[in-house]
Design an enzyme around this catalytic site. Structure first.
Site, PDB file in Angstrom:
ATOM      1  N   GLU A 262      -3.684  23.478  -6.631  1.00 53.98           N
ATOM      2  CA  GLU A 262      -3.752  24.698  -7.423  1.00 53.98           C
ATOM      3  C   GLU A 262      -3.202  24.550  -8.837  1.00 53.98           C
ATOM      4  O   GLU A 262      -2.474  25.423  -9.317  1.00 53.98           O
ATOM      5  CB  GLU A 262      -2.991  25.801  -6.673  1.00 53.98           C
ATOM      6  CG  GLU A 262      -1.467  25.570  -6.526  1.00 53.98           C
ATOM      7  CD  GLU A 262      -1.036  24.754  -5.316  1.00 53.98           C
ATOM      8  OE1 GLU A 262      -1.840  23.946  -4.834  1.00 53.98           O
ATOM      9  OE2 GLU A 262       0.111  24.912  -4.860  1.00 53.98           O
ATOM     10  N   HIS A 286      -8.524  29.505  -1.442  1.00 54.76           N
ATOM     11  CA  HIS A 286      -7.124  29.144  -1.210  1.00 54.76           C
ATOM     12  C   HIS A 286      -6.426  28.775  -2.525  1.00 54.76           C
ATOM     13  O   HIS A 286      -5.363  29.320  -2.845  1.00 54.76           O
ATOM     14  CB  HIS A 286      -7.063  27.977  -0.217  1.00 54.76           C
ATOM     15  CG  HIS A 286      -5.683  27.489   0.079  1.00 54.76           C
ATOM     16  ND1 HIS A 286      -4.954  27.914   1.166  1.00 54.76           N
ATOM     17  CD2 HIS A 286      -4.872  26.628  -0.587  1.00 54.76           C
ATOM     18  CE1 HIS A 286      -3.764  27.331   1.160  1.00 54.76           C
ATOM     19  NE2 HIS A 286      -3.692  26.534   0.100  1.00 54.76           N
ATOM     20  N   GLU A 287      -7.040  27.885  -3.291  1.00 61.53           N
ATOM     21  CA  GLU A 287      -6.384  27.449  -4.542  1.00 61.53           C
ATOM     22  C   GLU A 287      -6.302  28.616  -5.524  1.00 61.53           C
ATOM     23  O   GLU A 287      -5.319  28.769  -6.252  1.00 61.53           O
ATOM     24  CB  GLU A 287      -7.111  26.242  -5.152  1.00 61.53           C
ATOM     25  CG  GLU A 287      -7.287  25.034  -4.218  1.00 61.53           C
ATOM     26  CD  GLU A 287      -6.051  24.636  -3.423  1.00 61.53           C
ATOM     27  OE1 GLU A 287      -4.928  24.921  -3.880  1.00 61.53           O
ATOM     28  OE2 GLU A 287      -6.212  24.071  -2.322  1.00 61.53           O
ATOM     29  N   HIS A 290      -3.378  30.821  -4.757  1.00 59.23           N
ATOM     30  CA  HIS A 290      -2.095  30.288  -5.255  1.00 59.23           C
ATOM     31  C   HIS A 290      -1.754  30.821  -6.660  1.00 59.23           C
ATOM     32  O   HIS A 290      -0.587  30.769  -7.060  1.00 59.23           O
ATOM     33  CB  HIS A 290      -2.130  28.764  -5.313  1.00 59.23           C
ATOM     34  CG  HIS A 290      -1.717  28.072  -4.058  1.00 59.23           C
ATOM     35  ND1 HIS A 290      -0.513  28.301  -3.436  1.00 59.23           N
ATOM     36  CD2 HIS A 290      -2.348  27.120  -3.314  1.00 59.23           C
ATOM     37  CE1 HIS A 290      -0.427  27.510  -2.365  1.00 59.23           C
ATOM     38  NE2 HIS A 290      -1.531  26.796  -2.264  1.00 59.23           N
ATOM     39  N   GLU A 309       2.653  28.285   0.982  1.00 57.43           N
ATOM     40  CA  GLU A 309       1.414  28.009   1.721  1.00 57.43           C
ATOM     41  C   GLU A 309       1.072  29.069   2.769  1.00 57.43           C
ATOM     42  O   GLU A 309      -0.098  29.411   2.935  1.00 57.43           O
ATOM     43  CB  GLU A 309       1.468  26.612   2.346  1.00 57.43           C
ATOM     44  CG  GLU A 309       1.549  25.482   1.309  1.00 57.43           C
ATOM     45  CD  GLU A 309       0.382  25.430   0.334  1.00 57.43           C
ATOM     46  OE1 GLU A 309      -0.673  26.052   0.596  1.00 57.43           O
ATOM     47  OE2 GLU A 309       0.529  24.754  -0.705  1.00 57.43           O
ATOM     48  N   ASP A 366       6.877  14.838   1.396  1.00 56.48           N
ATOM     49  CA  ASP A 366       5.580  14.316   1.849  1.00 56.48           C
ATOM     50  C   ASP A 366       5.614  13.980   3.334  1.00 56.48           C
ATOM     51  O   ASP A 366       4.595  14.051   4.026  1.00 56.48           O
ATOM     52  CB  ASP A 366       5.182  13.053   1.061  1.00 56.48           C
ATOM     53  CG  ASP A 366       4.718  13.378  -0.349  1.00 56.48           C
ATOM     54  OD1 ASP A 366       4.249  14.520  -0.573  1.00 56.48           O
ATOM     55  OD2 ASP A 366       4.830  12.503  -1.222  1.00 56.48           O
ATOM     56  N   TYR A 374       1.697  26.366   6.740  1.00 54.43           N
ATOM     57  CA  TYR A 374       0.447  27.071   6.450  1.00 54.43           C
ATOM     58  C   TYR A 374       0.143  28.093   7.550  1.00 54.43           C
ATOM     59  O   TYR A 374      -0.021  29.276   7.307  1.00 54.43           O
ATOM     60  CB  TYR A 374      -0.726  26.080   6.384  1.00 54.43           C
ATOM     61  CG  TYR A 374      -0.743  25.166   5.186  1.00 54.43           C
ATOM     62  CD1 TYR A 374       0.092  24.057   5.119  1.00 54.43           C
ATOM     63  CD2 TYR A 374      -1.610  25.391   4.123  1.00 54.43           C
ATOM     64  CE1 TYR A 374       0.064  23.199   4.034  1.00 54.43           C
ATOM     65  CE2 TYR A 374      -1.649  24.537   3.024  1.00 54.43           C
ATOM     66  CZ  TYR A 374      -0.817  23.445   2.986  1.00 54.43           C
ATOM     67  OH  TYR A 374      -0.846  22.610   1.908  1.00 54.43           O
TER      68      TYR A 374
END
Ligand code: BES
Ligand code: ZN
Length: 584
Positions: A262, A286-287, A290, A309, A366, A374
């Site tokens: 995003e 979705h993006e 954001h 998320e 990460d 999510y």
């Protein structure tokens, strides 16, 4: 003196960056950025140390505003945080300047050879800074709680084009080189700093949106994303005016490790969305979402990643519901539920990572990444919405977005706001269990709809063609994800014979099918197709389940290791790290 964030050396007693000016020369031969950044402080410094985050940077000079050198120390590398650059800042200073070079191994940058691009004629460079990789591109206070505006100037080969998640100002030609300037007037967390350089062309989709891609992909991209303005209008009707002026899209090379990122004003998208059927535009929704949840109201640290998320998945499905109806949104939610259950199973040894609020001291974001923030975040918000009623919950969301615009938020900020706005609601849904306990609490309600039930009733057997008539990509993915693992070989064989799934073109259907087939021990015709997919995409959502499925069975584990050794050079550094963990 306290750290603001477990993933940054930024200290709340030190000067805060308010804006920065960045200049970089892109050197494709050496795979290095020769760069300089000037950090401007919010207030004149009191005098004392300033700790900046860096990773794999060569620091050439640290200077004050007059160009005089400043004392500094580049401390030893921490495996997760990188190297602290400690600068002695004199009292009254309003800025510091650092001259430096990036490393060819910068974790945020991928340098592609011409052969790794669609056009095969020109090299390509792109960045991916979330969660803590911006520090490998520039020394900075790399925490989302320090928002910064910036200007940028990038010197590139004149055959190429630079784009940034910022407003373009100018492009000047100087013979073989071109200098492109940008400015970002809205303050952003450093993880949203983004650039790409390559053979890029663009096409307008609406007055405030265009798509960028390599020329060979441009027409397909413009077709796939033609309806972006409808997404923007639906999102504005739900969440208020769009604050970032433009919503442009950049179709990335195949090695882009995510579905989308995003980056403000310029969302980065995997080329695997170009399915030719517009079935994957939920990633665009979705993006776009954001732009409110994440970019405007930002998690203060990675420990509150679900606030980015989970809220964004909730917003994404609201946009989808507005555009494609509640049945479609429910199908997506049901796929989310399947993926969540798979994630719980994969995290059986580390259940603490299935809480919404996580403790990540000593843990790389990460490594902690999964669908849990999510989908569990989404279902928590659905539980609150169900208990409060939609109108009341919409009003609460509007309060949340309004109260924290251009701010950084924690889980407690959200819980406090809910308790204030709708007293008793948290207790009613057992919010404590959602936020601080692993797994799903008893107040979880599975998504439900007639279309959804019709799909789930067929799970466990191969349906007859009449039963799948009119199925969308989403229904196929739900059916495949809900199938038992392993499923009987005979069922898999029949599925492939009747529906030709190994030849499926849509990547979501294809990867869900190939994963099921591998996990069920069906290899005939399947393995060559798996190999092909692993060679053509670098999207982690596809790499992870396929490598995991191969690695889980002794017959195919050596193949997973051989393929990874062969193909890893094509993958993004982050994807390499993640897949290495899966096939080891
Ligand atoms: N911001 C994420 C991608 C990300 C997360 C990058 C964490 C680095 C660290 C992006 O918005 C995202 O969630 N993408 C998803 C899209 C999907 C949920 C529709 C993806 O990449 O699959
Ligand atoms: Zn997201």
């Amino acid at each position: 003196m306290a750290r603001l964030d477990p993933h940054s050396y930024a200290d709340d007693a030190q000067p805060r960056t308010k804006s920065f000016d960045w200049r970089a020369t892109v050197d494709f031969a050496a795979r290095v950025l020769h760069a300089e950044v000037t950090l401007h402080f919010a207030e004149p410094a009191a005098g004392g140390p300033l700790d900046l985050d860096t990773r794999a940077l060569d620091v050439d000079a640290v200077l004050d505003a007059s160009g005089a050198p400043l004392e500094h120390t580049l401390h030893a590398a921490d495996p997760i945080l990188g190297r602290r650059l400690e600068i002695a800042v004199p009292p009254g200073a309003r800025s510091v300047r650092v001259r430096y070079r990036t490393s060819p191994e910068a974790s945020a940058l991928q340098w592609l050879t011409p052969e790794q691009t669609l056009g095969t004629q020109h090299p390509y460079l792109f960045s991916q800074c979330q969660a803590i990789h911006a520090r490998s591109v520039l020394p900075c206070q790399d925490t989302p709680s320090v928002r910064q505006t910036f200007t940028a100037s990038i010197d590139v080969p004149s055959r190429l084009r630079a784009v940034m998640a910022a407003a373009p100002l100018s492009r000047e030609l100087h013979g073989e080189r071109a200098v492109e300037r940008f400015e970002m007037p809205q303050p952003i967390p450093p993880y949203l700093f983004a650039l790409a350089v390559g053979d890029l062309a663009s096409k307008d989709l609406s007055p405030r949106s265009r798509v960028w891609a390599e020329p060979a992909a441009l027409e397909a991209a413009a077709w796939e994303f033609e309806r972006v303005e409808e997404h923007l209008r639906a999102a504005e009707a739900l969440f208020g005016p769009y604050d970032w002026d433009r919503f442009d899209l950049l179709v990335m090379p195949p090695s882009f490790p995510y579905g989308g990122m995003e980056n403000p004003r310029l969302t980065f998208l995997t080329p695997s969305l170009l399915a030719g059927d517009r079935s994957l535009v939920n990633v665009v929704a979705h993006e776009l979402a954001h732009s409110w949840t994440g970019n405007l109201v930002t998690n203060a640290t990675a420990e509150h990643f679900w606030l980015n998320e989970g809220f964004t998945v909730f917003a994404e499905r609201r946009i989808l519901e507005a555009l494609e109806g509640p049945e479609m949104a429910a199908l997506h939610a049901a796929i989310g539920h399947q993926k969540l259950q798979q994630a719980f199973a994969q995290h059986a040894a580390r259940p603490e990572l299935t809480k919404l609020r996580t403790h990540l001291v000593g843990i790389d974001p990460d490594e902690a990444f999964s669908v849990v923030p999510y989908e569990k975040g989404y279902f928590f918000l659905k539980a609150l919405e169900a208990a409060a009623g939609r109108a009341a919950f919409d009003a609460l969301l509007a309060r949340w977005l309004g109260a924290h615009r251009f701010g950084a938020v924690t889980t407690d900020d959200f819980l406090a706001l809910v308790e204030r706005e709708i007293p008793g609601l948290l207790a009613e849904v057992d919010a404590k269990a959602w936020v601080d306990a692993p797994g799903l609490p008893a107040t979880f309600r599975a998504p439900d709809s007639a279309r959804l039930r019709a799909v789930l009733e067929l799970v466990g057997r191969a349906p007859a063609p009449g039963e799948t008539k009119g199925w969308s990509v989403t229904e196929w993915v739900l059916y495949l994800e809900a199938m038992p693992r392993p499923s009987p070989l005979a069922v898999c064989e029949e599925l492939d014979r009747v529906y030709g799934l190994t030849a499926a073109k849509n990547p979501e259907v294809l990867v869900s099918w190939l994963t099921l087939a591998c996990e069920s021990g069906l290899t005939d015709g399947v393995l060559p197709r798996v190999e092909e997919v692993l060679g053509r995409t670098g999207r982690m959502k596809y790499l992870k389940p396929l490598y995991r499925a191969l690695a889980a069975r002794p017959e195919t584990k050596p193949l997973a290791q051989r393929l990874f050794a062969e193909l890893r050079a094509r993958y993004h550094p982050i994807a390499q790290q993640v897949v290495r963990g899966v096939v080891a």
